[in-house]
Motif scaffolding. Structure first.
Motif, mmCIF file in Angstrom:
data_model
loop_
_atom_site.group_PDB
_atom_site.id
_atom_site.type_symbol
_atom_site.label_atom_id
_atom_site.label_comp_id
_atom_site.label_asym_id
_atom_site.label_seq_id
_atom_site.Cartn_x
_atom_site.Cartn_y
_atom_site.Cartn_z
ATOM 1 N N TYR B 59 0.835 -1.194 0.000
ATOM 2 C CA TYR B 59 0.000 0.000 0.000
ATOM 3 C C TYR B 59 0.870 1.243 0.000
ATOM 4 O O TYR B 59 0.604 2.214 -0.687
ATOM 5 C CB TYR B 59 -0.924 -0.002 1.231
ATOM 6 C CG TYR B 59 -2.315 -0.519 0.907
ATOM 7 C CD1 TYR B 59 -2.482 -1.844 0.546
ATOM 8 C CD2 TYR B 59 -3.419 0.323 0.964
ATOM 9 C CE1 TYR B 59 -3.734 -2.322 0.240
ATOM 10 C CE2 TYR B 59 -4.684 -0.151 0.657
ATOM 11 C CZ TYR B 59 -4.844 -1.479 0.301
ATOM 12 O OH TYR B 59 -6.084 -1.939 0.000
ATOM 13 N N GLN B 60 1.910 1.194 0.817
ATOM 14 C CA GLN B 60 2.839 2.322 0.880
ATOM 15 C C GLN B 60 3.533 2.528 -0.466
ATOM 16 O O GLN B 60 3.600 3.623 -0.990
ATOM 17 C CB GLN B 60 3.900 2.038 1.949
ATOM 18 C CG GLN B 60 3.362 2.000 3.338
ATOM 19 C CD GLN B 60 3.807 3.200 4.117
ATOM 20 O OE1 GLN B 60 5.018 3.417 4.218
ATOM 21 N NE2 GLN B 60 2.883 3.973 4.655
ATOM 22 N N ARG B 61 3.972 1.390 -1.011
ATOM 23 C CA ARG B 61 4.763 1.459 -2.237
ATOM 24 C C ARG B 61 3.928 2.056 -3.381
ATOM 25 O O ARG B 61 4.426 2.838 -4.188
ATOM 26 C CB ARG B 61 5.236 0.057 -2.596
ATOM 27 C CG ARG B 61 6.115 0.033 -3.843
ATOM 28 C CD ARG B 61 6.720 -1.343 -4.054
ATOM 29 N NE ARG B 61 6.953 -1.574 -5.464
ATOM 30 C CZ ARG B 61 7.018 -2.770 -6.002
ATOM 31 N NH1 ARG B 61 6.866 -3.852 -5.255
ATOM 32 N NH2 ARG B 61 7.252 -2.892 -7.292
ATOM 33 N N PHE B 62 2.665 1.695 -3.431
ATOM 34 C CA PHE B 62 1.822 2.210 -4.517
ATOM 35 C C PHE B 62 0.985 3.403 -4.089
ATOM 36 O O PHE B 62 0.062 3.808 -4.782
ATOM 37 C CB PHE B 62 0.922 1.104 -5.057
ATOM 38 C CG PHE B 62 1.699 0.026 -5.764
ATOM 39 C CD1 PHE B 62 2.320 0.309 -6.994
ATOM 40 C CD2 PHE B 62 1.845 -1.229 -5.225
ATOM 41 C CE1 PHE B 62 3.056 -0.666 -7.643
ATOM 42 C CE2 PHE B 62 2.573 -2.196 -5.878
ATOM 43 C CZ PHE B 62 3.189 -1.930 -7.086
ATOM 44 N N HIS B 63 1.272 3.963 -2.933
ATOM 45 C CA HIS B 63 0.594 5.173 -2.446
ATOM 46 C C HIS B 63 -0.909 4.990 -2.407
ATOM 47 O O HIS B 63 -1.674 5.906 -2.683
ATOM 48 C CB HIS B 63 0.941 6.378 -3.328
ATOM 49 C CG HIS B 63 2.416 6.525 -3.554
ATOM 50 N ND1 HIS B 63 3.250 7.069 -2.613
ATOM 51 C CD2 HIS B 63 3.185 6.170 -4.592
ATOM 52 C CE1 HIS B 63 4.489 7.053 -3.069
ATOM 53 N NE2 HIS B 63 4.484 6.505 -4.264
ATOM 54 N N LEU B 64 -1.383 3.797 -2.071
ATOM 55 C CA LEU B 64 -2.814 3.534 -2.135
ATOM 56 C C LEU B 64 -3.579 4.226 -1.016
ATOM 57 O O LEU B 64 -4.802 4.279 -1.035
ATOM 58 C CB LEU B 64 -3.078 2.029 -2.098
ATOM 59 C CG LEU B 64 -2.535 1.291 -3.318
ATOM 60 C CD1 LEU B 64 -2.816 -0.191 -3.244
ATOM 61 C CD2 LEU B 64 -3.122 1.869 -4.598
ATOM 62 N N ASN B 65 -2.870 4.759 -0.034
ATOM 63 C CA ASN B 65 -3.562 5.463 1.043
ATOM 64 C C ASN B 65 -3.789 6.934 0.729
ATOM 65 O O ASN B 65 -4.512 7.616 1.441
ATOM 66 C CB ASN B 65 -2.766 5.338 2.351
ATOM 67 C CG ASN B 65 -2.718 3.889 2.788
ATOM 68 O OD1 ASN B 65 -3.697 3.167 2.647
ATOM 69 N ND2 ASN B 65 -1.570 3.450 3.300
ATOM 70 N N ASP B 66 -3.157 7.402 -0.369
ATOM 71 C CA ASP B 66 -3.314 8.818 -0.750
ATOM 72 C C ASP B 66 -4.633 9.023 -1.505
ATOM 73 O O ASP B 66 -5.235 8.064 -1.969
ATOM 74 C CB ASP B 66 -2.157 9.250 -1.653
ATOM 75 C CG ASP B 66 -0.844 9.280 -0.874
ATOM 76 O OD1 ASP B 66 -0.925 9.403 0.360
ATOM 77 O OD2 ASP B 66 0.216 9.152 -1.502
ATOM 78 N N PRO B 67 -5.047 10.310 -1.589
ATOM 79 C CA PRO B 67 -6.246 10.588 -2.407
ATOM 80 C C PRO B 67 -6.039 10.118 -3.855
ATOM 81 O O PRO B 67 -4.907 10.091 -4.349
ATOM 82 C CB PRO B 67 -6.373 12.111 -2.358
ATOM 83 C CG PRO B 67 -5.550 12.544 -1.217
ATOM 84 C CD PRO B 67 -4.503 11.503 -0.972
ATOM 85 N N LEU B 68 -7.155 9.827 -4.530
ATOM 86 C CA LEU B 68 -7.092 9.218 -5.850
ATOM 87 C C LEU B 68 -6.322 10.057 -6.864
ATOM 88 O O LEU B 68 -5.505 9.564 -7.635
ATOM 89 C CB LEU B 68 -8.521 8.968 -6.343
ATOM 90 C CG LEU B 68 -8.663 7.807 -7.325
ATOM 91 C CD1 LEU B 68 -8.128 6.530 -6.713
ATOM 92 C CD2 LEU B 68 -10.106 7.660 -7.754
ATOM 93 N N PHE B 69 -6.569 11.394 -6.829
ATOM 94 C CA PHE B 69 -5.935 12.196 -7.875
ATOM 95 C C PHE B 69 -4.420 12.297 -7.685
ATOM 96 O O PHE B 69 -3.673 12.449 -8.630
ATOM 97 C CB PHE B 69 -6.611 13.572 -8.002
ATOM 98 C CG PHE B 69 -6.216 14.584 -6.978
ATOM 99 C CD1 PHE B 69 -5.207 15.502 -7.258
ATOM 100 C CD2 PHE B 69 -6.850 14.634 -5.740
ATOM 101 C CE1 PHE B 69 -4.852 16.448 -6.317
ATOM 102 C CE2 PHE B 69 -6.485 15.574 -4.808
ATOM 103 C CZ PHE B 69 -5.491 16.487 -5.086
#
Ligand SMILES: Nc1ncnc2c1ncn2[C@@H]1O[C@H](COP(=O)(O)OP(=O)(O)OP(=O)(O)O)[C@@H](O)[C@H]1O
Ligand SMILES: [Mg+2]
Lengths: 458, 351
Positions: B59-69
């Motif tokens: 999740y961290q690696r793909f920034h999946l916790n950040d907003p979608l845009f």
């Protein structure tokens, strides 16, 4: 005046799925050297068909009936072809064979097209190829018939010596008849083609005398490479160009062979356009048709028609699509050309008032026949045929207090089943019994004034 | 000439289109949910806390916790750097961009050869059948093109295959090259040839003329099949536009100059008639470059279409989205090229 074109009993029909349209039904006509002959008549009377027949440009569904004669400069071209006789043209008519004959005629007469007869068509907006430069479209006509002249023009500039230039300038400054003297000079010195180029410079209105002299000085050109030179000489001497035909297929070499002629064609095109009062001709040759107005395009069409100095130019409603002012300019131009060049014109129009401006004689066409022909005054003031009278009444006149336009009652006949006897009898106010059964013969009512009508004899 | 300025402007104009395209692909990736995105990267043998930790890491690696845009920009950055994700199919597993590099060369070769065939077969036939309208040649062309046009592409390929490979036995039935020849060849590893991945060129580079010739022999039938499938449309289009052009006033005008009939056809008529045909041709080539899917499957050629079908069958999202993105880019480029061709061909196009 001598006759340059004689048409005898010309019958041209069109074979279609809906029947055979008898567009021309025995046209007799002659055209004299240097005259403007007007050809008038309602829509569908066969004016364009007559023009296309002379050009040998009829579509492939056209049938020229046996017995028709088109004699151009004393040569009867149609006699070489096995045309169909009238009685064989029926339901079982061999279309394919006729198409072959028509194609044969088209191909065989390509050599006269543009050279002895040329034609300007009605629609200036669509008559030029949208993808080709104006200069190229003119050059193409030149290359088709006048490559000898183009080659001679180039060679004349190369062969020009300092002394020659001085002599030319002397003629230009002191001669009373510059044109004649220049012609003699170029003949004497074997510098064919130089006279046109000098005259073009002299006739330019945008240059001062000093500039003109300087331009005449700079006509002299350096020798080109040996390959080009030998090619040009071969062409100028009208020898067979055997292997050059092959070399011209190689793009790099083509630049030094045919390319040189094309470039010269552009040069000549500029001179032609300038003669037709086109401003900035040296820019116009590099333009494409869509960049020009209708009037300009029509001038370009006229330039193409003039390119090879033909004997006859057929103008098929050259002004109908133009607005009145441009129309007037084009008419002016044609009258000017008539005096300048020894060309015969056939001017087709359905508008008699346009014809009145430029013509020497007028022929009136109805139902594929010439029903009346005569000098312009006689047609306008002593018209004989009831149809001619009707046409004249149909010209809008604005007199002091009345505006009148009268049209001829009835409609043009269905050319699949044209009426018996005189074509005009169903609409004629003076119709007699004889008109319904017999075709009237042409009568010379007064000198040079012919009419086909029973009111005036027989 | 301001043609180059026009080209630059046109190139700048495709940037918004490309952004739109990437947004669509990005959304397609994300509607499937985050778990599927990282599924490819997750070690399936992990369980319990270790698995949770690995998921956290991903999740961290793909920034999946950040907003979608924001995720979009991270993803875009990745794509621009050539990272299109992972694909897992029976014929290839690994990064999508490597898969593209492996499979595209074959497709490009197939597409180019068949496009050239379409062009050189289509133009003369289309032009001549219009010029010789209603002749025997024209009639038979019309019957042939109509038949080809009405047939679905795979049927044309199968017919070609049955006639020339099965019945006449002139050409091999499938594959890009005879596998027996490749045994023990040093530059061919695990079904992949090096360095260009096109067997024909690699064989030439390594001096194996035998293999090069064999691969040409294998390529003839697929190219011919694809060309036959595509040529009917061009011929029909060209014939009708040629007939229309031949009726134009400027053709009559050209004839009135007394130039030869061949000049009338070649200089005046053909170029005008080609303009509408170019559109269909360029999009046709783009379509072929997007993977000649059916052809590659039928002729068993390891191209990008073949791989895409594998990805579809195996529910392999990485492969599907990767090829969608590339195909989108190819189409956008095709429309750019088309505009440039028009500008060069037709002076009426304003630039
Ligand atoms: N290609 C063709 N096929 C069939 N019929 C034709 C063809 N060309 C002309 N015609 C017919 O021939 C007759 C004469 O036509 P033409 O075009 O010569 O008339 P026109 O006097 O020039 O008329 P307009 O003033 O309208 O130009 C008309 O009845 C027309 O329908
Ligand atoms: Mg007409």
């Amino acid at each position: 005046m001598s006759e340059i074109l004689t048409i005898n009993n010309l019958k041209v029909w069109f074979h279609t799925r809906r029947g055979t349209f008898k567009a021309l039904n025995g046209v007799n006509l002659n055209l004299r050297k240097g005259e403007v002959l007007g050809l008038a008549g309602e829509s569908g009377s066969g004016k364009s068909t007559l023009g296309l027949s002379i050009m040998a440009l009829l579509p492939s569904n056209a049938i020229i009936v046996r017995g028709s004669k088109i004699i151009l400069k004393n040569r009867d071209y149609l006699k070489y072809f096995e045309l169909f006789p009238e009685e064989k043209i029926d339901r079982k008519f061999k279309i394919k064979k006729n198409q072959k004959i028509m194609k044969h005629i088209r191909d065989f007469l390509a050599k006269i097209r543009g050279k002895e007869v040329s034609m300007v068509f009605q629609e200036p907006m669509t008559a030029l190829n949208p993808l080709l430069q104006i200069g190229y479209q003119i050059t193409e006509a030149l290359l088709a018939h006048s490559s000898i002249n183009l080659a001679k023009r180039i060679l004349s500039r190369i062969n020009l010596t300092e002394d020659d230039v001085r002599e030319i300038l002397k003629i230009v400054k002191s001669s009373k008849n510059v044109e004649k003297d220049l012609n003699e000079f170029s003949k004497l010195k074997k510098l064919d083609g130089i006279e046109d180029q000098v005259l073009y410079i002299l006739n330019r209105k945008d240059l001062s005398t000093i500039r003109k002299e300087r331009m005449i000085y700079s006509l002299k050109e350096k020798m080109k490479n040996p390959l080009t030179m030998s090619y040009l000489k071969k062409i100028a001497e009208n020898k067979s160009i055997g292997i050059y035909r092959f070399l011209n297929r190689i793009p790099i070499l083509k630049r030094y062979l045919k390319g040189v002629l094309i470039k010269e064609g552009y040069r000549k095109a500029i001179e032609l356009l300038a003669m037709l009062n086109i401003p900035h001709a040296e820019k116009v040759v590099y333009m494409y048709p869509h960049e020009l107005s209708g009037g300009m395009r029509q001038r370009v069409s006229i330039a193409i028609a003039l390119a090879n100095n033909p004997d006859i130019i057929i103008l098929d409603e050259p002004t109908s699509a133009l607005d009145v002012i441009v129309q007037y300019q084009i008419l002016q131009l044609i009258s000017e050309l008539k005096y300048k060049l020894n060309i015969s014109f056939i001017f087709i129009s359905h508008d008699l008032s346009v014809l009145a401006e430029v013509c020497d004689r007028i022929a009136i066409m109805y139902g594929g026949r010439i029903v009346e022909i005569g000098p312009i005054d006689k047609i306008f003031y002593e018209s004989l045929h009831p149809y001619t009278k009707g046409l004249l009444r149909a010209i809008p006149k604005i007199s002091k207090d009345i505006k009148t336009i009268e049209s001829i009652p009835g409609t043009v006949p269905d050319m699949r089943n044209p009426p018996n006897g005189c074509m005009f009898h169903p609409r004629c106010p003076y119709v007699m019994d004889v008109c319904r059964n017999k075709v009237p013969k042409s009568i010379e009512y007064s000198k040079d004034h012919f009419v086909e009508c029973f009111l005036y004899g027989e | 000439m301001k043609l180059w300025l026009y080209i630059i402007r046109r190139i700048l104009l495709i940037i918004p289109t490309l952004i739109g395209l990437t947004i669509i692909v990005f959304i397609l990736i994300h509607v499937r949910g985050n778990n599927l995105i990282i599924a490819e990267y997750l070690n399936p043998h992990l369980t319990g806390a270790a698995r949770d930790y690995a998921i956290q890491q991903l999740y961290q690696r793909f920034h999946l916790n950040d907003p979608l845009f924001i995720q979009y920009f991270y993803w875009l950055y990745q794509v621009i750097n050539g990272d299109l994700g992972l694909t897992r199919t029976p014929i290839y597993s690994g990064p999508v961009n490597t898969a593209l590099a492996l499979f595209y060369p074959n497709t490009i070769m197939l597409a180019l050869v068949s496009s050239i065939l379409i062009w050189i077969i289509g133009i003369p036939i289309g032009v001549w059948s219009a010029v010789k309208r209603d002749s025997v040649f024209d009639q038979s062309t019309r019957v042939a093109t109509f038949t080809l046009y009405a047939m679905p592409a795979y049927m044309v390929y199968l017919l070609v295959l049955i006639i020339f490979a099965v019945y006449l036995k002139w050409f091999p039935i499938s594959g890009a090259v005879d596998p027996l020849l490749l045994q023990g060849v040093s530059w061919y590893v695990n079904g992949i040839s090096y360095p260009t991945h096109i067997i024909f060129i690699d064989a030439l580079l390594h001096g194996d003329i035998n293999i090069a010739l064999n691969s040409i022999w294998h390529f003839i039938l697929p190219s011919l099949g694809i060309a036959l499938g595509g040529v009917a449309g061009i011929i029909r289009l060209l014939r009708s536009s040629m007939l229309e052009v031949l009726d134009q006033d400027y053709i009559r005008m050209a004839r009135s100059k007394g130039i030869s009939e061949s000049e009338v056809i070649n200089i005046h008529a053909r170029r005008n008639a080609l303009i509408p045909a170019v559109t269909s041709f360029v999009y046709g080539v783009a379509g072929l470059l997007g993977g000649v899917v059916v052809a590659e499957v039928i002729f068993n050629i390891p191209g990008v279409g073949y791989w895409t079908v594998q990805a579809l069958l195996n529910n392999d999202a990485g492969g599907i989205l990767g090829s969608t993105l590339i195909f989108g880019i190819i189409l956008v480029t095709a429309s750019l090229i088309l505009d440039i061709i028009y500008a060069a061909l037709d002076p009426r196009v304003r630039y």
